[in-house]
Write an enzyme that holds these catalytic residues in place. Structure first.
Site, PDB file in Angstrom:
ATOM      1  N   CYS A 106       0.828  -0.842   0.219  1.00 47.36           N
ATOM      2  CA  CYS A 106      -0.115   0.104  -0.370  1.00 47.36           C
ATOM      3  C   CYS A 106       1.223   1.307   0.297  1.00 47.36           C
ATOM      4  CB  CYS A 106      -0.917  -0.019   0.859  1.00 47.36           C
ATOM      5  SG  CYS A 106      -1.721   1.233   1.071  1.00 47.36           S
ATOM      6  N   CYS A 149      -0.492   4.210   2.085  1.00 47.12           N
ATOM      7  CA  CYS A 149       0.454   3.083   3.789  1.00 47.12           C
ATOM      8  C   CYS A 149       1.490   4.152   4.215  1.00 47.12           C
ATOM      9  CB  CYS A 149       0.361   2.094   4.006  1.00 47.12           C
ATOM     10  SG  CYS A 149      -1.320   1.564   3.875  1.00 47.12           S
TER      11      CYS A 149
END
Length: 324
Positions: A79, A82
């Site tokens: 991700c 993230c």
């Protein structure tokens, strides 16, 4: 553990009032038990950011949340957002110096936790306070927004649950069990506990009197002020016939007491914007004592919901336009 979607901005029904009070009591009991078992040390800065999995969730998040708010960062290696958000959260966890603990959960390795929290996409950030879960935000939010959310979280944790955070010692060894900083019992704990017990028994009058007893000596006591306006609201609607109240309010738009009663019911039912809008409209079309009555009730409902709630902010602006 099934997380609850709990609002930080104020509770508007008896069950929610009781839940918050019970959670605070449990948190206090957990801290007292830790003290009896010899707790009392400080934690290392390294212990403010932890990796959590399903096996350790009960210990590392739920139990720890009785001592300090736990912010959960749901992330994954693949991700990209993230990778932008996680370093910011880690830095802020250390900067806030024990006011919260950051728990990082890899969703690929902990699918069950992801499902229990209802995570639809990552990054997703939640918090657990005194065993109660609440969503904070999703996506790589700007740091200013993150700080505002964290400020609100630690304020609610302290004011409603008595969680003042962990003592942090830069020289402490990492890995020791975190222990909350010792918080002396307040002078009004017995009276506030009496209010909780009255709420448990459905004695709203008793709860109101207990909160007033605190405020007579300590007018600025935040917990007592919040508890009082909530208990008074619940007592006002306790014996109302909702169908009849709404019928009268619909048929008599100029009847200020009818509009006020309907607004109380709106708020207890969770229809916050409806309650505010009803009273703002009443202020707009009335004058004199009627206008003052509607305005003052609206200000009371603002206190129930909480000044930090964006719906209160918007309603305050609308009220100012209606008045001026």
């Amino acid at each position: 553990m099934q997380p609850r979607n709990m609002s930080m901005s104020g509770v508007v029904d008896l069950a929610a009032v009781k839940a918050a009070q019970e959670a605070k009591t449990k948190a206090e009991q957990a801290r007292a038990e830790a003290a009896r078992q010899g707790g009392g040390g400080a934690v290392s800065p390294a212990d403010l950011v932890i990796d959590v999995d399903e096996a350790g969730f009960e210990r590392d998040v739920l139990q720890r949340s009785t001592e300090v708010p736990v912010v959960i960062d749901f992330w994954a290696e693949w991700c990209q957002p993230c990778k932008q958000l996680s370093p910011v959260l880690e830095r802020l966890a250390r900067e806030y110096n024990g006011r919260f603990v950051l728990a990082k959960i890899d969703v690929d390795a902990n699918q069950m936790l992801m499902q229990q929290f209802g995570v639809q996409g990552i990054p997703a950030v939640f918090a657990v306070v005194a065993g109660q879960a609440l969503p904070l935000f999703q996506g790589a939010a700007p740091e200013q927004q993150i700080r505002a959310t964290l400020d609100q979280l630690v304020q609610v944790a302290e004011q409603r649950f008595g969680l003042t955070g962990l003592a942090v010692d830069p020289d402490a060894e990492p890995g020791e069990t975190p222990v909350a900083a010792e918080v002396p019992a307040g002078p009004y704990d017995a009276l506030l506990e009496a209010a909780v017990q009255a709420l448990d028994a459905g004695d709203l009058g008793g709860a109101i009197q207990a909160y007033k007893n605190v405020l007579s000596d300590d007018p600025g006591n935040t917990e007592a002020k919040l508890g009082l306006v909530q208990a008074e609201l619940l007592k006002r609607v306790q014996d109302l016939d909702p169908q009849q109240v709404r019928k009268e309010a619909a048929e008599k738009p100029a009847d200020v007491p009818a509009q006020i009663a309907a607004a109380d019911l709106d708020l207890v039912g969770g229809h916050v914007e409806d309650a505010f809008g009803r009273l703002i409209d009443t202020v707009r079309r009335t004058a004199g004592e009627d206008r003052d009555a509607a305005r003052l009730r609206l200000l009371e409902l603002f206190e129930v919901v909480g000044a930090e709630d964006p719906r209160v902010t918007a309603a305050r602006r609308a009220l100012a336009r209606a008045l001026f």
